[in-house]
Scaffold this motif. Structure first.
Motif, PDB file in Angstrom:
ATOM      1  N   GLY A 327       0.783  -1.231   0.000  1.00 16.66           N
ATOM      2  CA  GLY A 327       0.000   0.000   0.000  1.00 16.66           C
ATOM      3  C   GLY A 327       0.813   1.278   0.000  1.00 16.66           C
ATOM      4  O   GLY A 327       0.375   2.298   0.552  1.00 16.66           O
ATOM      5  N   LEU A 328       2.009   1.247  -0.614  1.00 15.69           N
ATOM      6  CA  LEU A 328       2.837   2.456  -0.650  1.00 15.69           C
ATOM      7  C   LEU A 328       2.194   3.518  -1.526  1.00 15.69           C
ATOM      8  O   LEU A 328       1.578   3.216  -2.551  1.00 15.69           O
ATOM      9  N   LYS A 329       2.382   4.778  -1.129  1.00 16.03           N
ATOM     10  CA  LYS A 329       1.894   5.878  -1.957  1.00 16.03           C
ATOM     11  C   LYS A 329       2.833   6.142  -3.121  1.00 16.03           C
ATOM     12  O   LYS A 329       2.399   6.429  -4.237  1.00 16.03           O
ATOM     13  N   LYS A 330       4.150   6.054  -2.842  1.00 17.58           N
ATOM     14  CA  LYS A 330       5.130   6.305  -3.905  1.00 17.58           C
ATOM     15  C   LYS A 330       6.435   5.603  -3.557  1.00 17.58           C
ATOM     16  O   LYS A 330       6.865   5.607  -2.401  1.00 17.58           O
ATOM     17  N   LEU A 331       7.058   4.996  -4.559  1.00 15.09           N
ATOM     18  CA  LEU A 331       8.352   4.346  -4.399  1.00 15.09           C
ATOM     19  C   LEU A 331       9.244   4.782  -5.550  1.00 15.09           C
ATOM     20  O   LEU A 331       8.857   4.684  -6.718  1.00 15.09           O
ATOM     21  N   ILE A 332      10.431   5.293  -5.220  1.00 15.34           N
ATOM     22  CA  ILE A 332      11.373   5.761  -6.243  1.00 15.34           C
ATOM     23  C   ILE A 332      12.622   4.892  -6.207  1.00 15.34           C
ATOM     24  O   ILE A 332      13.230   4.708  -5.153  1.00 15.34           O
ATOM     25  N   LYS A 344       0.829   5.563  -6.476  1.00 17.83           N
ATOM     26  CA  LYS A 344      -0.584   5.184  -6.426  1.00 17.83           C
ATOM     27  C   LYS A 344      -1.439   6.321  -6.962  1.00 17.83           C
ATOM     28  O   LYS A 344      -1.187   7.497  -6.670  1.00 17.83           O
ATOM     29  N   THR A 345      -2.435   5.973  -7.745  1.00 22.01           N
ATOM     30  CA  THR A 345      -3.352   6.988  -8.245  1.00 22.01           C
ATOM     31  C   THR A 345      -4.733   6.763  -7.651  1.00 22.01           C
ATOM     32  O   THR A 345      -5.173   5.624  -7.483  1.00 22.01           O
ATOM     33  N   THR A 435       3.446   3.848 -17.733  1.00 16.15           N
ATOM     34  CA  THR A 435       2.414   2.850 -17.978  1.00 16.15           C
ATOM     35  C   THR A 435       1.520   2.767 -16.751  1.00 16.15           C
ATOM     36  O   THR A 435       1.913   3.178 -15.650  1.00 16.15           O
ATOM     37  N   LEU A 436       0.324   2.231 -16.957  1.00 19.84           N
ATOM     38  CA  LEU A 436      -0.622   2.018 -15.863  1.00 19.84           C
ATOM     39  C   LEU A 436      -0.647   0.528 -15.538  1.00 19.84           C
ATOM     40  O   LEU A 436      -0.774  -0.306 -16.421  1.00 19.84           O
ATOM     41  N   LYS A 437      -0.511   0.209 -14.256  1.00 23.44           N
ATOM     42  CA  LYS A 437      -0.545  -1.192 -13.814  1.00 23.44           C
ATOM     43  C   LYS A 437      -1.375  -1.244 -12.537  1.00 23.44           C
ATOM     44  O   LYS A 437      -0.944  -0.734 -11.498  1.00 23.44           O
ATOM     45  N   GLY A 438      -2.560  -1.824 -12.621  1.00 23.98           N
ATOM     46  CA  GLY A 438      -3.471  -1.787 -11.486  1.00 23.98           C
ATOM     47  C   GLY A 438      -3.847  -0.347 -11.196  1.00 23.98           C
ATOM     48  O   GLY A 438      -4.198   0.407 -12.110  1.00 23.98           O
ATOM     49  N   ASN A 439      -3.786   0.047  -9.934  1.00 21.43           N
ATOM     50  CA  ASN A 439      -4.044   1.458  -9.608  1.00 21.43           C
ATOM     51  C   ASN A 439      -2.728   2.204  -9.328  1.00 21.43           C
ATOM     52  O   ASN A 439      -2.683   3.142  -8.547  1.00 21.43           O
ATOM     53  N   TYR A 440      -1.657   1.752  -9.984  1.00 19.82           N
ATOM     54  CA  TYR A 440      -0.360   2.414  -9.891  1.00 19.82           C
ATOM     55  C   TYR A 440       0.113   2.840 -11.276  1.00 19.82           C
ATOM     56  O   TYR A 440      -0.088   2.134 -12.267  1.00 19.82           O
TER      57      TYR A 440
END
Length: 478
Positions: A327-332, A344-345, A435-440
């Motif tokens: 459930g991460l919001k953002k990973l760089i 996450k979008t 790219t879009l993958k799931g809700n990420y």
């Protein structure tokens, strides 16, 4: 932007050691003791012979290592022998990121400085760095309370990391056996007992509590320095409980506060996993390189070898699994060749669509706008890191833009962009792809490389600071 930087700020004492010097140094120690320690590296420094064996081991095999110093006499030996001859510079992720933010236009940057000595303070940028003044109450309490650390080092001991660089091809004598250094690398002897337990300067903590509502962001790092056990009976878990409570209290006072946690090279996989799982939900974003991503293979299931080869499809898959699974919001993920962000979008896109071309016009527009914003922040970070590598300086945004125009994109990074697009049916957007993958949404961008870099130290921290600052600015604009 007002930004806190914690926790690890230290002094780096960088010395390039020759084959002749290590040969001479080895002769002052007993042969059997050193050879035994090279054969069975202690991994920690309790004596001068531990230090010499560690340095000789790294030079013999061309590998890098960082060993902690646990004895005051060893510190005095290193300090008297090498410090005056060294290049003294800012060390620690938090210190490097604070300086980068200051130079890049942040309004106020507040670093946590464990020991604000004259040397340490002189290494900070003069633009936007702010050192909170300790209150009289703090000063009195500190005066009355006993010293916390009764071990080898005093609480006023400057945190110094003695960095020994060595060059490929250097030749030294290991008690009569000629050894040629196979590759350039470094050995670090770290004298830093305060940052090892994420020490927080009371003035920094008080400022953060009193001004939490005025802050825009917090960059935290230094967790990779944690030990399993400490002389006072504490463990890394008790220290992390305190840190978690501190961050949560800041977030409670300001729910718009953005927290970014930057990882590092953990000596213990167990501690790395504990930090990740404990801070995943509290943090708004997390950052790491490909080696650090490989440490979490038990959580994402992707081969560490493929990650270390910087294969775009492997890194994308690992990052997505890590982010979506927790459930991460953002990973760089920042590598030498490219940088990748998984975020996450909140938008609901057509679950049947496997590419942007199968979405309706409004969905495609929303997706592209979100990707463009993230890529803009990443691109600024990439430019900052490239310019810092090429010049060793960050002197404002005009300087960054001017110098970045002289740099070239990583050819390998560009190849991996193409591989990413093919593997995930992605879309090219200016210099990057998404790219879009799931809700990420996954975004990727090649790095910028210098043919003759002035420095290779602190590039990940510089990229992180630039990306974080630009991301905060874009959030405000939105």
């Amino acid at each position: 932007m007002n930004i806190l930087c914690g926790y690890n700020v230290n002094i780096d004492s960088v010395y390039r050691i020759s084959g002749a010097e290590i040969s001479e140094l080895l002769e002052t120690f007993e042969e059997a003791e050193i050879l035994d320690k090279i054969e069975n590296p202690p991994g920690k420094i309790f004596s001068e012979s531990d230090f010499v064996a560690g340095l000789a081991y790294c030079m013999k095999y061309g590998c890098g290592a960082e060993w902690l110093v646990f004895d005051q006499s060893v510190f005095e030996f290193l300090n008297s022998r090498y410090f005056e001859k060294s290049l003294v510079r800012m060390g620690g992720n938090a210190g490097i990121m604070a300086n980068a933010l200051s130079q890049l236009g942040a309004s106020r940057v507040i670093p946590n400085v464990a020991v604000p000595s004259k040397t340490q303070l002189s290494l900070f940028s003069k633009k936007a760095i702010y050192f909170p003044e300790p209150s009289m109450q703090i000063t009195e309490n500190e005066r009355k309370s006993p010293e916390e650390n009764k071990g080898a080092f005093s609480s006023s001991q400057e945190p110094i990391h003695f960095v020994f660089d060595f060059s490929e091809g250097e030749i030294f004598s290991l008690y009569g056996t000629e050894v040629r250094v196979p590759r350039e690398n470094r050995f670090i002897a770290t004298c830093d007992h305060l940052n090892l337990r994420l020490f927080v300067n009371p003035a920094f903590e008080q400022y953060a509590l009193q001004h939490a509502c005025e802050l825009d962001g917090v960059l935290i790092s230094g967790f990779h320095l944690l030990l399993e056990n400490y002389p006072d009976g504490r463990t890394y878990k008790t220290i992390l409980d305190d840190t978690f409570s501190q961050l949560k209290s800041w977030k409670t006072r300001n729910n718009k506060l953005q927290i970014h946690l930057e990882f590092g090279h953990f000596a213990s996989k167990e501690i790395a996993n504990f930090v990740f799982l404990k801070f995943a939900k509290l943090s708004d974003s997390l950052g790491m390189n490909e080696d650090e991503l490989a440490v979490f293979s038990n959580l994402h299931g992707v081969s560490g070898e493929r990650l270390q080869r910087m294969e775009a499809d492997a890194i994308s898959s690992a990052a997505f699994r890590l982010a979506s699974g927790h459930g991460l919001k953002k990973l760089i993920i920042h590598t030498r060749e490219f940088v990748l962000a998984v975020f996450k979008t909140d938008c609901e896109f057509n679950s049947r669509a496997v590419s942007e071309f199968e979405m309706d016009e409004s969905e495609s527009s929303i997706l592209q706008r979100a990707a463009r914003e993230k890529l803009e922040a990443l691109e600024f970070g990439v430019r900052c890191a490239g310019v810092y590598a090429a010049s060793g300086r960050l002197e404002g945004r005009e300087f960054v833009e001017e110098e970045a125009s002289k740099l070239q994109e990583s050819p390998f990074g560009r190849e991996q962009i193409a591989a990413f697009v093919k593997a995930f049916n992605g879309n090219i957007l200016e210099q990057g792809a998404y790219t879009l993958k799931g809700n990420y949404i996954i975004c990727m961008l090649p790095t910028m490389l210098s043919r003759s870099p002035v420095t290779t130290v602190g590039l990940g921290d510089t990229l992180t600071a630039g990306t974080f600052l630009r991301g905060l600015e874009l959030n405000v604009q939105a």
